[in-house]
Design a protein around this motif. Structure first.
Motif, PDB file in Angstrom:
ATOM      1  N   UNK A  15       0.828  -1.205   0.000  1.00 30.62           N
ATOM      2  CA  UNK A  15       0.000   0.000   0.000  1.00 30.62           C
ATOM      3  C   UNK A  15       0.864   1.258   0.000  1.00 30.62           C
ATOM      4  N   UNK A  16       1.969   1.231   0.735  1.00 31.72           N
ATOM      5  CA  UNK A  16       2.862   2.393   0.776  1.00 31.72           C
ATOM      6  C   UNK A  16       3.582   2.568  -0.554  1.00 31.72           C
ATOM      7  N   UNK A  17       4.018   1.458  -1.142  1.00 31.26           N
ATOM      8  CA  UNK A  17       4.703   1.543  -2.437  1.00 31.26           C
ATOM      9  C   UNK A  17       3.762   2.077  -3.509  1.00 31.26           C
ATOM     10  N   UNK A  18       2.486   1.727  -3.421  1.00 27.91           N
ATOM     11  CA  UNK A  18       1.520   2.221  -4.398  1.00 27.91           C
ATOM     12  C   UNK A  18       1.383   3.740  -4.339  1.00 27.91           C
ATOM     13  N   UNK A  19       1.734   4.326  -3.215  1.00 29.40           N
ATOM     14  CA  UNK A  19       1.711   5.787  -3.051  1.00 29.40           C
ATOM     15  C   UNK A  19       3.040   6.444  -3.409  1.00 29.40           C
ATOM     16  N   UNK A  20       3.985   5.653  -3.907  1.00 32.25           N
ATOM     17  CA  UNK A  20       5.281   6.211  -4.290  1.00 32.25           C
ATOM     18  C   UNK A  20       6.234   6.380  -3.135  1.00 32.25           C
ATOM     19  N   UNK A  21       5.974   5.721  -2.030  1.00 34.44           N
ATOM     20  CA  UNK A  21       6.802   5.895  -0.835  1.00 34.44           C
ATOM     21  C   UNK A  21       7.914   4.852  -0.777  1.00 34.44           C
ATOM     22  N   UNK A  22       9.102   5.297  -0.356  1.00 38.01           N
ATOM     23  CA  UNK A  22      10.217   4.400  -0.075  1.00 38.01           C
ATOM     24  C   UNK A  22      10.924   4.818   1.218  1.00 38.01           C
ATOM     25  N   UNK A  23      10.256   5.624   2.033  1.00 32.90           N
ATOM     26  CA  UNK A  23      10.838   6.139   3.273  1.00 32.90           C
ATOM     27  C   UNK A  23       9.784   6.119   4.364  1.00 32.90           C
ATOM     28  N   UNK A  24      10.167   5.658   5.556  1.00 36.64           N
ATOM     29  CA  UNK A  24       9.304   5.751   6.737  1.00 36.64           C
ATOM     30  C   UNK A  24      10.151   6.234   7.906  1.00 36.64           C
ATOM     31  N   UNK A  25       9.477   6.691   8.944  1.00 38.92           N
ATOM     32  CA  UNK A  25      10.147   7.198  10.145  1.00 38.92           C
ATOM     33  C   UNK A  25       9.641   6.395  11.339  1.00 38.92           C
ATOM     34  N   UNK A  26      10.565   5.837  12.117  1.00 39.02           N
ATOM     35  CA  UNK A  26      10.161   4.902  13.146  1.00 39.02           C
ATOM     36  C   UNK A  26      11.027   5.027  14.388  1.00 39.02           C
ATOM     37  N   UNK A  40      12.265  -3.442   5.424  1.00 37.30           N
ATOM     38  CA  UNK A  40      13.692  -3.657   5.141  1.00 37.30           C
ATOM     39  C   UNK A  40      13.857  -4.550   3.913  1.00 37.30           C
ATOM     40  N   UNK A  41      13.063  -5.598   3.825  1.00 34.86           N
ATOM     41  CA  UNK A  41      13.126  -6.491   2.671  1.00 34.86           C
ATOM     42  C   UNK A  41      12.801  -5.752   1.378  1.00 34.86           C
ATOM     43  N   UNK A  42      11.869  -4.810   1.461  1.00 36.06           N
ATOM     44  CA  UNK A  42      11.468  -4.031   0.285  1.00 36.06           C
ATOM     45  C   UNK A  42      12.395  -2.849   0.027  1.00 36.06           C
ATOM     46  N   UNK A  43      13.487  -2.776   0.779  1.00 34.39           N
ATOM     47  CA  UNK A  43      14.526  -1.753   0.596  1.00 34.39           C
ATOM     48  C   UNK A  43      13.987  -0.333   0.809  1.00 34.39           C
ATOM     49  N   UNK A  44      13.128  -0.179   1.794  1.00 38.75           N
ATOM     50  CA  UNK A  44      12.715   1.144   2.233  1.00 38.75           C
ATOM     51  C   UNK A  44      13.848   1.782   3.041  1.00 38.75           C
ATOM     52  N   UNK A  45      13.899   3.097   3.025  1.00 39.82           N
ATOM     53  CA  UNK A  45      14.722   3.812   3.984  1.00 39.82           C
ATOM     54  C   UNK A  45      13.941   3.891   5.289  1.00 39.82           C
ATOM     55  N   UNK A  46      14.452   3.280   6.332  1.00 37.68           N
ATOM     56  CA  UNK A  46      13.825   3.345   7.653  1.00 37.68           C
ATOM     57  C   UNK A  46      14.637   4.332   8.478  1.00 37.68           C
ATOM     58  N   UNK A  47      14.083   5.516   8.674  1.00 38.91           N
ATOM     59  CA  UNK A  47      14.796   6.576   9.383  1.00 38.91           C
ATOM     60  C   UNK A  47      14.424   6.494  10.855  1.00 38.91           C
ATOM     61  N   UNK A  48      15.390   6.121  11.646  1.00 41.27           N
ATOM     62  CA  UNK A  48      15.166   5.980  13.075  1.00 41.27           C
ATOM     63  C   UNK A  48      15.102   7.345  13.736  1.00 41.27           C
ATOM     64  N   UNK A  49      14.531   7.380  14.940  1.00 41.49           N
ATOM     65  CA  UNK A  49      14.482   8.629  15.708  1.00 41.49           C
ATOM     66  C   UNK A  49      14.597   8.290  17.182  1.00 41.49           C
ATOM     67  N   UNK A 139      -5.253  -3.719   5.360  1.00 38.55           N
ATOM     68  CA  UNK A 139      -4.937  -3.008   4.122  1.00 38.55           C
ATOM     69  C   UNK A 139      -6.006  -1.964   3.807  1.00 38.55           C
ATOM     70  N   UNK A 140      -7.262  -2.340   4.013  1.00 40.78           N
ATOM     71  CA  UNK A 140      -8.368  -1.412   3.786  1.00 40.78           C
ATOM     72  C   UNK A 140      -8.223  -0.163   4.657  1.00 40.78           C
ATOM     73  N   UNK A 141      -7.921  -0.372   5.933  1.00 41.67           N
ATOM     74  CA  UNK A 141      -7.817   0.753   6.859  1.00 41.67           C
ATOM     75  C   UNK A 141      -6.587   1.616   6.561  1.00 41.67           C
ATOM     76  N   UNK A 142      -5.500   1.016   6.123  1.00 42.25           N
ATOM     77  CA  UNK A 142      -4.331   1.816   5.773  1.00 42.25           C
ATOM     78  C   UNK A 142      -4.619   2.690   4.561  1.00 42.25           C
ATOM     79  N   UNK A 143      -5.314   2.129   3.555  1.00 43.47           N
ATOM     80  CA  UNK A 143      -5.705   2.947   2.402  1.00 43.47           C
ATOM     81  C   UNK A 143      -6.612   4.099   2.843  1.00 43.47           C
ATOM     82  N   UNK A 144      -7.506   3.824   3.784  1.00 42.39           N
ATOM     83  CA  UNK A 144      -8.389   4.880   4.287  1.00 42.39           C
ATOM     84  C   UNK A 144      -7.594   5.968   4.991  1.00 42.39           C
ATOM     85  N   UNK A 145      -6.602   5.573   5.795  1.00 39.75           N
ATOM     86  CA  UNK A 145      -5.764   6.559   6.492  1.00 39.75           C
ATOM     87  C   UNK A 145      -4.999   7.422   5.497  1.00 39.75           C
TER      88      UNK A 145
END
Length: 573
Positions: A15-26, A40-49, A139-145
């Motif tokens: 769902x995130x990739x469908x939105x063009x995203x490759x970065x999350x903050x966690x 991580x498997x999908x090679x996202x940038x996981x930006x820690x904080x 998945x439905x709820x994430x698309x709604x968010x």
């Protein structure tokens, strides 16, 4: 034939990739471990904080730079209270942010002091907040968010995710995301005709552009209207830089606001008429000025004042329609703005020209303007230094500026800059262009809120330049108390070696005490392959001059009578 077994985390990644995203903050923790593994498997940038407030603010900074939704991931129960400042900052700034908060299932205490709904703490402050009721509906709820965060007036959507859903095997087929994006609200032709007629009769029209104009992608339409008809544009918040601030057609609101009272017709595009804008009322604007207001949110039309021509519509569509209606109309001219600014600009130019020690804050802004490329992203924080920077910094490209307005949450600039740098990297990877440089200017007081996010910058392999205007005080409070009450009680911080904090987290760090050293230090910082913290020792009493002189006051608090009197008692034009 059975469907391929997918986990909740894998469905969320899709769902995130469908939105063009490759970065999350966690914020690290077991709460989202299965999803983090799949990201991580999908090679996202996981930006820690290092703190939940910063996690959300970094997602906010990413959204402001890229126009994509920012994704923040935290633990819900203990994390949501910490995240409230970042949530409110993003919501008020109309940033599309989706916050994924883990929530516990099962035992709910009948006598517990808390509610059984773990999202109650945030519901009054966000656009949308719901908990996923079943793993197969994740998945439905994430698309709604995502839809709620990005549609209409953007804002924060909080999705509560029970802790085991992300690792659960889903039974059904993939939930189809919305394929058709609704057409943004189009302007009423009758309202456009009224707006055009009002503008054609103007002598000194003024256009105000806020975050809504930037969120709509109205930059090209605004520039065409401004250039074709010689109309000045005052930019505010994310609306800065839609028209390059050359002081011919583009002006920063904070600097040019003293000229607003000379406009006879004001076209407001995607800007809320709040305290910072003088509520759209006299004395900031002429009492008989006529107002046209364009906003996607009808609830903002007529906020605090009567609007002569309200236009509920997408900013781009409305500005294009107004420009078409003005085709063939005469050019209006912008010299009246420069005439009104002459006294203020002359006073600004007088200060900070000597090689004095400690360094005047204007030296920082001027050194930056000599060096930053037009596409650079500038993040402003603090109070006293925020005022000083507002007098000299000029934005020259879209989505290039952010600060702690409108909440004013001190220190939030550091995680905003972290998110901006991550956003610049994702855009660069998608386009092949170099990443836009990110520069944060903050005060020594505001720097103290989130210095550990420098560790986040380094861990994520990002680069930014952090400039600390170190006057050894809570400058604004110190100067106000000193002038009004003859004391500096509870405002003195002392001279701390903040550059060493940068070094502790792997950044380059320098202490700059002489004006002559500032430019070379900035050159090194901009050219370096890692982040830099410049601890610039600035004049602790410079702010007293600004407190006494309305010509130097870029940000005032018009709900306070003392500030109102000071800012408008002296005729600035």
């Amino acid at each position: 034939m059975t469907d391929t077994i997918r986990t909740g985390g894998q469905a969320m990644v899709a769902a995130l990739e469908a939105r063009g995203l490759k970065t999350v903050f966690a914020l690290a923790g077991a709460a989202h471990a299965p999803l983090l593994r799949d990201l991580e498997t999908a090679q996202f940038h996981i930006v820690s904080s290092r703190q939940e407030n910063a996690t959300v603010a970094a997602a906010d900074g990413f959204a402001r730079v890229t126009g994509l939704p920012g994704i923040a991931m935290i633990a819900g129960h203990q994390g949501l209270p910490n995240a409230l400042g970042g949530i409110r900052t993003a919501q008020l700034a109309c940033s599309p942010v989706v916050l994924l908060a883990s929530v516990s299932e099962g035992h709910a205490e009948s006598m517990d002091e808390e509610t059984n709904d773990g999202l109650d703490i945030v519901k009054p402050f966000v656009k949308w907040a719901k908990t996923v009721p079943d793993a197969d509906r994740l998945e439905e709820y994430l698309h709604a968010a995502l839809h709620q965060a990005t549609s209409g007036r953007p804002g924060v959507a909080v999705l509560g995710v029970p802790t085991h859903f992300e690792g659960a095997a889903l039974r059904g087929a993939a939930f189809p995301s919305t394929k058709t994006i609704p057409l943004p609200p189009q302007p009423n032709p009758a309202a456009i005709e009224e707006a055009v007629a009002l503008l054609k009769g103007a002598k000194r029209p003024l256009m105000l552009c806020g975050a809504g104009a930037a969120l709509s992608g109205a930059g090209a339409a605004v520039r065409q209207l401004a250039y074709d008809h010689d109309i000045p544009v005052f930019g505010h918040a994310l609306g800065r830089g839609l028209v390059p601030e050359d002081l011919v057609h583009g002006f920063p609101w904070a600097l040019a606001q003293v000229a607003a009272k000379h406009a006879d017709v004001v076209l407001v595009v995607g800007m809320r008429l709040t305290q910072r804008i003088g509520f759209g009322m006299a004395p900031r604007f002429a009492g008989d000025a006529r107002f046209i207001q364009v906003d996607v949110d009808a609830g903002q039309l007529g906020r605090n004042r009567t609007i002569d021509v309200p236009v509920q519509a997408d900013a781009t569509a409305a500005v294009e329609a107004i420009a078409a209606g003005l085709s063939g109309a005469p050019r209006f001219g912008t010299t009246w703005v420069n005439d009104a600014l002459a006294v203020r600009l002359a006073r600004i130019d007088e200060l900070g020209r000597d090689d004095d020690t400690p360094i005047h804050p204007y030296r920082i802004a001027r050194a930056l303007m000599e060096r930053l490329p037009a596409e650079a992203i500038f993040v402003a924080d603090g109070a006293d230094v925020y005022n000083w920077m507002s007098g000299e910094m000029r934005m020259r490209s879209e989505r290039c500026y952010m600060d702690h307005y409108p909440l004013g949450s001190m220190g939030i600039g550091m995680p905003l800059a972290l998110g901006a740098a991550a956003g610049a990297r994702q855009v660069a990877e998608a386009t092949g262009a170099p990443a836009r440089p990110v520069v944060l200017v903050t005060g020594d007081g505001s720097f103290g809120f989130y210095p550990t996010e420098l560790n986040s910058v380094e861990l994520a392999g990002l680069k930014l330049v952090c400039i600390i205007s170190n006057d050894g005080n809570w400058g604004t409070e110190r100067n106000a108390l000193s002038l009004k009450l003859g004391t500096t009680v509870n405002t003195v911080l002392g001279q701390c070696d903040y550059h060493l904090i940068g070094q502790a987290f792997g950044c380059h760090g320098e202490r700059i005490a002489a004006s002559a050293d500032l430019g070379p230090a900035l050159d090194r910082a901009l050219a370096a392959d890692r982040s830099t913290v410049l601890n610039v020792i600035t004049d602790p009493v410079a702010g007293e001059v600004r407190k006494r002189d309305p010509r130097l006051q870029m940000v005032t608090f018009e709900d306070l009578k003392s500030s109102l009197d000071a800012h408008h008692a002296m005729e600035l034009a």
